[in-house]
Design a protein around this motif. Structure first.
Motif, short mmCIF file in Angstrom:
data_model
loop_
_atom_site.label_atom_id
_atom_site.label_comp_id
_atom_site.label_asym_id
_atom_site.label_seq_id
_atom_site.Cartn_x
_atom_site.Cartn_y
_atom_site.Cartn_z
N VAL A 17 -25.17 21.07 -31.94
CA VAL A 17 -25.15 20.41 -33.35
C VAL A 17 -26.44 20.61 -34.01
O VAL A 17 -26.89 20.60 -34.84
CB VAL A 17 -24.86 18.82 -32.99
N ALA A 18 -27.59 20.29 -33.05
CA ALA A 18 -28.99 20.30 -33.39
C ALA A 18 -29.35 21.53 -33.91
O ALA A 18 -30.09 21.74 -34.95
CB ALA A 18 -29.97 20.00 -32.27
N LYS A 19 -28.77 22.91 -33.88
CA LYS A 19 -29.12 23.88 -34.24
C LYS A 19 -28.81 24.11 -35.57
O LYS A 19 -29.45 24.56 -36.44
CB LYS A 19 -28.42 25.12 -33.33
N ILE A 20 -27.55 23.71 -35.96
CA ILE A 20 -27.00 23.64 -37.10
C ILE A 20 -27.98 22.72 -38.15
O ILE A 20 -28.19 23.34 -39.34
CB ILE A 20 -25.44 23.37 -37.46
N MET A 21 -28.09 21.60 -37.53
CA MET A 21 -28.84 20.68 -38.14
C MET A 21 -30.39 21.26 -38.70
O MET A 21 -30.97 21.26 -39.94
CB MET A 21 -29.08 19.25 -37.91
#
Length: 970
Positions: free
Chosen positions: A852-856
């Protein structure tokens, strides 16, 4: 018979003493001189001679042994003590004990070339000089020197016998090797000056060694006398060059080595330590060095066997040394020197010169105002997180990409990669493999022979070979085995794959490789520490760049200075809070808050991730999947993201389509679904729906229409097994009729518009999903996977995760007793998404906090990640805009935004430019471009029942966010 070349050397060096300063003189030189003169005037001959000696002790020795040294301090008045092996606390206690019985405070010394860990347990090991030699920014080396200096001083040590200024131009050197900054004299000098600046800034005396240069030999002076067969000209331009340069930077002392140097000392086999030609003639007179001159240990075989007991120390003093390190017999040595003084062999002037220099050094070290070592928090002070900050920065600066055919590094285009890892060497490569797998699936291949390797590797198109050697000391073995050399050659010849060799050992290991024709990439990490392994993995995947250059020649194809600069491609890195201006200590409050949440039964387990400035600095898993589970939540545990699906799946597709001209923000529902042209929804715009200002109902409980009167799934709508007519899998043994899809969209079309105010709604995302799938004639889960997840290397982000992962890897969301009547695990919790076969526009996506952090982070970087531009920065900005704030609607276009009033979705501490979303199952993510922070919280607060709203009522997710912002220190 040797030719005396001493006179030409004088001609060569005669001008070099000009401009040298006395490094022992402090700013308050008048007070220093008065202290020195006063001490000297009040000393007896016995005491003066005693000051010349520095004796050794190990803090782990018996009390009998340590008391023997105490007696030398008390009765013989020795000037200093060098500590060898042991532990920091015991050394500190002994230091205080010895100082308490010494008339004049002792000069405490240590060999801490890469930190106190060179000698002591429970202390920190910084990178070796060879590693530092690869760094192009000397300011980093200065930081290392400073941090080592801080540790040394904290432990009550005044002089660190570092840095090693030897030019290691002999790969077979058994004792220097990794201790040298390299084979280029200018590089050694540059790094040496930086190291000295740092250490002296910390208030510790530096010591350049091993004069006149121990690099060009294959002999260990601990065992016998090495010969340096170099001409005067070569010595001047290579071995002596670093010493000359570093002396100009305030080097406090020089340690003289035990070497046979025919071009400087005509007497055959005469150790340099005992050579007046070398110590006084070259070092003090010609080079003009005015600092403290110290012998290398006089108990080493290279010198101890040269003369009778006691005579070695006398010869060393007569040669011009000031301080005599570790004589074999202190009493005999002292007696011999006093006898020489009484005979006139040693003059008062000569004795005063050395003793006063020792006293000057003690004053510079602060011993005129001696204070005992404080034992409180000693271990903590020596092992603080700031060590990792310095180490990490040094390793990042050192990593060297020595070869990079086809611009193989950093790895791009992950969607077409199949990557294998092969382990070579005798040490662990676990941190390397673990970090590689944070970026993409990397499979470890193990085999007994090359035939098996070839068979196993046939299905991969990239092979990363990690060569891992023991990192416990710089003298450990570093060579490839014969099998490994053969396997490297054969694996790199495979036509089906490219090969990257990652070397976690000294560069000299590469000398044994026949050639590198078929090796496409070589990256040198120099050491096999955990941080080095992690950072090399980050270089390979482009989270960080590489600027290091080989400090030594590693092969005919890889001469010194080799290094390909590699630019980062903005993938998330992994670090510690202090590296990005945050406090680990303050972030501990996050642990406390999450634990409180579990103790209060808000959720059984959670993942929490915090990233700043492109680096994940907190990624922890808490609790268990359920309150009854034996297993723990892991970083790899997969959560139902609920409404995070909106911004991580559907919104990216809408943004892509908007850029392609396939949708516009002013398009209306009748443009997306023509059947809605005659409904009340016909003029609802995309912009207003995404802003949750479209007057749509919050949600529609479609599932209720499919239940019997006793609220069980009706056989009219469901079957236990799939068929053409019942294709939509809602849960285990529960398949929904195909016809119900039309019922969903018909019912949406029959909705009346609600009042014109902000109202959060899932309903529009059903419409967006239908439009996206109709436009591309493909399911949205396939589209977003192809467009976003695969190129980003996301391995654990998916709809219907049971198609890819085992049930044990997925966190359950509820014990459903109202619709599905089973444990909901691996199936989407949201009923509407479940009735669409697990794929909704508003829910259905599963993932981990890390992914999730990568997309954000991609959003935070304006649509760019891992070398791919997914969106124009203008598009991200347009969708991250609040268009109806004047209507008291806080939302951006798809993204949630900070509250306009006191209460809302954030802590109130984030910037107006920040954005994110929350999810029904207990999920939350937020990104702040101004603070450069990404925060992810994943939990299953709906387990065992969605009626548990304690997490929502507590505001825990935003209280954690507040703790994150409170932890910012820079």
């Amino acid at each position: 018979m040797r030719i005396n070349r001493y006179f030409p050397l004088f001609i060569l060096f005669c001008l070099q003493a000009v401009g040298q300063i006395n490094p022992l003189v402090v700013k308050d030189s008048i007070a220093q001189k008065a202290w020195v003169e006063n001490q000297y005037a009040n000393m007896s001959l016995q005491q003066k001679v005693g000051q010349l000696f520095m004796v050794s002790v190990a803090s782990n020795q018996s009390k009998t042994a340590t008391d023997r040294v105490k007696n030398l301090v008390k009765e013989q008045g020795v000037g200093g003590v060098i500590f060898l092996v042991g532990g920091p606390v015991q050394q500190a206690k002994l230091t205080n004990d010895y100082q308490s019985v010494s008339r004049i405070p002792l000069l405490i010394g240590s060999d801490a070339e890469w930190g106190m860990a060179m000698r002591l347990d429970s202390t920190y090991a910084f990178p070796w000089n060879m590693t530092l030699g690869a760094i192009q920014d000397s300011a980093i080396v200065e930081k290392v020197g400073y941090q080592i200096g801080r540790h040394v001083k904290r432990l009550g040590v005044h002089i660190n016998f570092a840095p090693d200024l030897d030019v290691n131009n002999n790969p077979k050197n058994p004792i220097i090797g990794n201790r040298s900054f390299g084979e280029d004299p200018k590089n050694v000098a540059q790094k040496g000056r930086a190291f000295v600046r740092g250490m002296e800034k910390a208030g510790v005396l530096s010591s350049g060694k091993h004069f006149p240069g121990h690099g060009d030999t294959a002999t260990d002076s601990h065992k016998s006398l090495p010969i340096i067969n170099s001409s005067v000209g070569r010595l001047d331009s290579i071995e002596l060059y670093p010493f000359k340069k570093v002396m100009k930077s305030g080097l406090s002392s020089t340690m003289v080595a035990h070497l046979d140097v025919p071009s400087l000392e005509p007497r055959e086999g005469h150790p340099s330590t005992l050579s007046k030609n070398i110590v006084t003639g070259v070092l003090k007179n010609q080079l003009g060095f005015q600092g403290l001159v110290i012998t290398d240990a006089l108990n080493m075989k290279a010198v101890s066997e040269f003369a009778a007991e006691g005579k070695v120390a006398l010869e060393a003093f007569l040669a011009g040394n000031d301080m005599l390190l570790m004589p074999e017999n202190v009493l005999k040595a002292k007696e011999t020197i006093i006898e020489a003084y009484n005979k006139g062999t040693i003059t008062e002037e000569r004795l005063a010169e050395s003793v006063k220099k020792i006293l000057m050094a003690k004053y510079k070290a602060g011993l005129y105002n001696y204070k005992p070592v404080d034992l409180e928090n000693l271990y903590e002070d020596l092992n603080g997180v700031e060590n990792d900050v310095v180490y990490e920065e040094a390793i990042e600066g050192a990593i060297t990409v020595a070869k990079n055919n086809f611009a193989l590094m950093p790895i791009k285009k992950l969607d077409n990669k199949k990557i294998a890892y092969v382990h070579f060497g005798d040490d662990s490569g676990a941190p390397f493999l673990k970090t590689l797998n944070k970026y993409y699936k990397v499979t470890r291949i193990q085999a007994k022979d090359i035939a098996q390797y070839k068979k196993e590797l046939a299905n991969f198109n990239l092979v990363i070979i990690g060569f891992h050697k023991d990192n416990s000391s710089p003298w450990k073995g570093y060579k490839f085995s014969k099998n490994e050399l053969f396997w490297l050659e054969e694996i790199s010849r495979l036509r089906t794959s490219n090969t990257i060799l990652a070397l976690f050992a000294r560069p000299y290991a590469l000398l044994d490789v026949l050639n590198f024709d078929t090796v496409d990439g070589i990256v040198v990490g120099y050491q096999n520490s955990e941080i080095a392994q992690e950072k090399v993995a980050e270089v390979i995947f482009g989270a960080i760049g590489a600027t290091g250059k080989l400090p030594v020649s590693a092969h005919d194809e890889l001469p010194k200075g080799t290094g390909v600069d590699v630019e980062p491609i903005q993938r998330l890195g992994y670090s510690i809070p202090e590296r990005v201006g945050m406090s680990s200590e303050m972030l501990a409050q996050v642990d406390t808050l999450v634990q409180h949440g579990m103790d209060s039964l808000m959720f059984p387990g959670a993942q929490v991730l915090i990233a700043r400035k492109g680096k994940v600095i907190y990624n922890k898993s808490f609790g268990k999947p359920t309150y009854q589970s034996e297993a723990n939540i892991k970083e790899e545990s997969i959560y139902d993201l609920a409404s995070l699906t909106k911004i991580l799946s559907t919104l990216p597709m809408i943004m892509k389509m908007e850029e392609e001209g396939k949708i516009a923000l002013n398009d209306t529902f009748k443009d997306l679904i023509p059947e809605y042209a005659e409904t009340e929804l016909k003029d609802v715009s995309v912009l207003k729906v995404l802003s949750h200002y479209g007057r749509l109902p919050s949600w529609i409980a479609f599932y209720l229409d499919t239940l019997t009167k006793d609220r069980k799934p009706s056989s009219e709508f469901y079957r236990k097994n799939p068929s053409e007519a019942f294709p939509y899998k809602v849960a285990e043994h529960l398949y929904l009729t195909r016809t119900f899809k039309d019922s969903i969209y018909n019912r949406i079309g029959r909705q009346s518009l609600k009042s014109n105010r902000y109202r959060y709604s899932d309903v529009g995302y059903y419409v967006f999903k239908e439009y996206i799938e109709n436009t591309y004639n493909r399911p949205i889960n396939e589209l977003v996977d192809e467009f976003l997840y695969k190129p980003m290397g996301l391995q654990r982000t998916a709809f219907n995760p049971l198609n890819k992962f085992s049930e044990e890897e997925i966190v359950p969301t509820e014990e459903d007793d109202y619709f599905r009547y089973q444990t909901v695990q691996g199936y989407v919790h949201d009923m509407g998404a479940a009735m669409q076969g697990g794929v909704g526009g508003h829910a259905g996506l599963f993932s981990t906090a890390n992914e999730v952090a990568k997309i954000m982070q991609m959003y935070l970087q304006g649509g760019y990640y891992g070398g791919e531009r997914f969106f124009n920065a203008r598009t991200v900005k347009r969708f991250n805009t609040c268009y109806f704030c004047n209507k008291n609607v806080r939302r951006g276009v798809g993204f949630d935004k900070p509250q306009l009033e006191e209460k809302g979705p954030t802590c109130g501490c984030v910037s107006r430019n920040s954005f994110g979303h929350s999810g029904f199952t207990g999920t939350y993510t937020w990104a702040d471009p101004d603070a450069e922070i990404v925060y992810v919280f994943l939990s299953n607060r709906t387990y065992p029942s969605a009626t548990n709203t304690l997490l929502i009522k507590s505001g825990l997710r935003t209280r954690i966010q507040q703790a994150i912002y409170d932890s910012i220190i820079n």
